[in-house]
Design an enzyme around this catalytic site. Sequence first.
Site, PDB file in Angstrom:
ATOM      1  N   CYS A 120       4.657  -1.325   4.244  1.00 43.93           N
ATOM      2  CA  CYS A 120       5.988  -0.888   4.690  1.00 43.93           C
ATOM      3  C   CYS A 120       6.760  -2.046   5.340  1.00 43.93           C
ATOM      4  CB  CYS A 120       5.807   0.271   5.654  1.00 43.93           C
ATOM      5  SG  CYS A 120       7.202   0.563   6.732  1.00 43.93           S
ATOM      6  N   CYS A 123       7.666  -1.661   8.927  1.00 43.07           N
ATOM      7  CA  CYS A 123       6.519  -1.832   9.844  1.00 43.07           C
ATOM      8  C   CYS A 123       6.291  -3.317  10.102  1.00 43.07           C
ATOM      9  CB  CYS A 123       5.250  -1.230   9.261  1.00 43.07           C
ATOM     10  SG  CYS A 123       5.413   0.508   8.851  1.00 43.07           S
TER      11      CYS A 123
END
Length: 597
Positions: A120, A123
């Site tokens: 991600c 993230c």
Amino acid sequence: MDCLLPNFNRKHSAPFPAGQLFLRHRAPIIFSIAFSLPSMSPVFNLLTAPLLLWSLISLPLLSSALLIDPAAGSRSLLRAIGDGADQPDFAVDLNATNFDEVLRDTPATYAIVEFFAHWCPACRNYKPQYEKVARLFNGADAVHPGIILMTRVDCANKINTKLCDKFSVTHYPALYWGAPSKFAGGEWNGKNEKSEIRPIDDGRTADRLLKWINTQLGSSYSLKDEKFENDHLLHPNASDPGQIARAIYDVEEATSYAFELIVEHKMIKPETRATLIKFMQLMVAHHPSRRCRRGSADILVHFDDLYPSNKWLADKHESENSTEHGHLRKFDVCGKEVPRGYWMFCRGSKNDTRGFSCGLWVLLHSLSVRVEDGESQMAFTTTCDFIHHFFICEECREHFYDMCSRVTTPFSSTRDFVLWLWTAHNEVNTRLKETEADSKTGDPKFPKTIWPTKQLCPTCYNNLNQDEDNSSVDWDRDEVFKFITSYYGPMLVSLYKQKDKEQIQMKVNAVSEETLQSTNALVVPAGAALAIAVASCLFGALACFWRSRQKNRKYFHKPQLLKIIGGFCNDFVGKNFSGQEEIGADVNGIWLMCKRK
Ligand SMILES: Cc1cc2nc3c(=O)[nH]c(=O)nc-3n(C[C@H](O)[C@H](O)[C@H](O)COP(=O)(O)OP(=O)(O)OC[C@H]3O[C@@H](n4cnc5c(N)ncnc54)[C@H](O)[C@@H]3O)c2cc1C
């Protein structure tokens, strides 16, 4: 921006599922086929050459686009990107195999779990922000250790799928907050409003996350906070007097630990009960930490219920329900947030040195400088009895009690008590200096010295050329008293519940703390004996009142309460009653209502 999870199984929810799966699972196969085919048959050379060429060129590009490193593994590459490959992570990586264990065992009071996925991009971008906050709380060099354990779980790692599902993770990164024990074996489904695990709704940047934490804890941590080092000092005991400011953590921890030992070792007995109550009265009035004052008051108010004075009742209670000490345990004497398992001012260079016994000394000194003249004898006997009954170190308590027994004239001033405790501590230092030199059991970085050293308080020495040796030092006792009073007094104030971030504000707070102390005074100096009696009565009366207020809240109206408190103030402490303050924030609130005349 978060990475949202579609409604189907998380395993297939990567933004580039095909690419990722291809790279994670197919690329190595294609590689091996491509390299092995030529050796099988030259006929395939024509086929494999373009494939090989394509692989060599496109794979690194695609890999870096998708943050996958076929050689090093995705996690390690992700770690390397963003905040430098050499920098260690502060947040602790957890997975399904160690999640419960780590969170069950941590001494931290709170935990934050970040659920993320290594694929991600949000993230990845968030990681440095999270790390900035984790630096404050995690690791051996944490600035504020023992308060929050900051962790992360990679939900894209198959072994964590069930774990992430238990916490109903709907987007990455998702942050959750709660007591570590609630996470261990716990779950969160977003529906139970009473759940003790909560999502952190505003932690998108380090600043915002810390702000959220500060709001929860009433703290004022800053990303700029730096660790208070003991190591840089030439001589730890001859330190910068500012070091003592950090000792508030140690005093809180020592208080909590002492109480925990008392409960665990079932030391509250009919014959020790009164001593504990008196020591707690002392703490309610004079503990340097506000939260310890409040916690002690809470326990005192419920003490009778928890530990009945009637021996028969107590014994019956004990045999019928051996958990009564366990009931006491639920009262955290300094609140739940006190860091445990860490020492700041009292941190030794080895695990088994300093710590609790150092913290206990600092607690005793900090109490001694706060008592008023009229309380000094009571504080002295209470301290002696407390150590005698509740300090588990047999040799220590015997020696200490011996020093107590040598006092023949009752103390009539704070100065007497402060200087007696200082002398007693130096007597212990002198004895231990020799013992530790022989047995090599002391902390090499913190050798015992006569205190205060010349470096710490030059004016305490009448003759600076003298050796720092207890028997021969010609002390200026007035200067020593002045020094100890300021060292263990205003500088040692609670760092909690203060919104102001700068050091300077601490000084302001120290002043207000002093004001609190003076308005907290239990007695008027109208003779030691009377003072001792009044001190005990006053607290008893106020505690009693407070308790009845708690129990009978519905029967009292504010004017009645104001009248009652006014009566207490006038009768017992000869002080004016100011009814402006709101009744009953806590026991301290009641103390505050009696204003000096
Ligand atoms: C009541 C009591 C009695 C003890 N008796 C014994 C004993 O008999 N035998 C034994 O082996 N251990 C005893 N101990 C433990 C021992 O005194 C030390 O606490 C322990 O060895 C850790 O030492 P430390 O280097 O952390 O400094 P500590 O002696 O614990 O001192 C803590 C801090 O207090 C300050 N300080 C030092 N001396 C003074 C002073 N005179 N006045 C004010 N402040 C001072 C310094 O800043 C020091 O860092 C006792 C502890 C307590 C609380």
